[in-house]
Design an enzyme around this catalytic site. Structure first.
Site, PDB file in Angstrom:
ATOM      1  NE  ARG A  31       7.514  -2.433   5.973  1.00  0.00           N
ATOM      2  CZ  ARG A  31       6.018  -2.061   6.022  1.00  0.00           C
ATOM      3  NH1 ARG A  31       5.521  -1.385   4.917  1.00  0.00           N
ATOM      4  NH2 ARG A  31       5.190  -2.489   6.981  1.00  0.00           N
ATOM      5  NE  ARG A  45       2.284  -4.884  11.348  1.00  0.00           N
ATOM      6  CZ  ARG A  45       3.417  -4.795  10.751  1.00  0.00           C
ATOM      7  NH1 ARG A  45       4.544  -5.329  11.189  1.00  0.00           N
ATOM      8  NH2 ARG A  45       3.706  -4.049   9.824  1.00  0.00           N
ATOM      9  NE  ARG A  67       6.178   0.263  10.277  1.00  0.00           N
ATOM     10  CZ  ARG A  67       4.990   0.031   9.390  1.00  0.00           C
ATOM     11  NH1 ARG A  67       5.065   0.533   8.445  1.00  0.00           N
ATOM     12  NH2 ARG A  67       4.132  -0.823   9.697  1.00  0.00           N
ATOM     13  NE  ARG A 103      -4.741  -1.714  10.243  1.00  0.00           N
ATOM     14  CZ  ARG A 103      -3.346  -1.213   9.457  1.00  0.00           C
ATOM     15  NH1 ARG A 103      -3.537   0.087   9.167  1.00  0.00           N
ATOM     16  NH2 ARG A 103      -2.488  -1.898   9.496  1.00  0.00           N
ATOM     17  CE  LYS A 116      -2.142  -1.192   3.781  1.00  0.00           C
ATOM     18  NZ  LYS A 116      -1.866  -2.330   4.347  1.00  0.00           N
TER      19      LYS A 116
END
Ligand code: ADP
Length: 193
Positions: free
Chosen positions: A128, A146, A134, A89, A14
């Protein structure tokens, strides 16, 4: 106004596709994840409360993100349209968003759902995590939590918009440009419909 939701599980691309889409279509990017991370960076009370949930892979309360989006809409009165990324969400967030937009004489025009297999998601997120800084990307347990939150609470958002015929599924695997082209085609088809 043209308002779109870029939808899909964590790691579905996204963020990457949002950057390209806002440039092409002149939309204002609203990412609740980015807004929350900026609250954390500024060490606000909201940021500190959100961080403990985000670090566990859980969603922050609906009222918190809806409040952030409401302010962002107020702060951008002349936007041509918005690209919502990571929001809504939950079905409650979707209903709240529809209300916020209808108060402004607008609506969601399209929800584009990126489809990616779970194993590919985990691979991309951990990858990532090597560079993103992060903390929620570095631990496989948090990454999987998640995805569980997504399946439990977020996937229903697509069903909510499906009843209004606003959902288009897009294959989220392939090159960045292939996926971008598919997204653009779906948007242009909707704009001329
Ligand atoms: P990703 O989609 O890769 O998980 P995001 O940056 O969209 O990343 O979100 C990171 C975290 O921020 C989520 O795991 C969640 O804790 C919180 N968050 C972001 N957007 C929302 C939202 N709309 N509602 C609740 N929590 C959110």
């Amino acid at each position: 106004m043209f308002n779109l939701i870029l939808f899909g599980p964590p790691g579905s691309g996204k963020g990457t596709q949002s950057e390209k889409l806002i440039n092409k279509f002149g939309l204002k990017h609203l990412s609740t994840g980015d807004l929350l991370r900026s609250e954390i960076a500024n060490q606000t009370k909201l940021g500190l409360e959100a961080k403990s949930l985000m670090d566990k892979g859980q969603l922050v309360p609906d009222a918190v993100v809806v409040g952030m989006i409401s302010s962002a809409l107020d702060n951008n009165p002349y936007a041509k349209g918005f690209l919502f990324d990571g929001f809504p969400r939950t079905t409650a967030q979707a209903e709240a968003l529809d209300n916020l937009l209808s108060q402004r004489g607008a609506a969601i025009n399209i929800l584009l759902a990126l489809n990616v297999t779970e194993e590919e998601l985990v691979k991309r997120l951990l990858n990532r995590g090597l560079t993103s800084g992060r903390s929620d990307d570095t631990n496989e347990e948090v990454v999987r939590a998640r995805i569980v939150e997504y399946n439990k609470k977020t996937s229903a958002v697509a069903d909510y918009y499906r009843q209004f015929d606003k959902v288009v599924m897009i294959k989220g695997e392939g090159t960045v440009d292939e996926i971008f082209d598919a997204l653009c085609q779906a948007i242009m088809a909707k704009q001329t419909a």
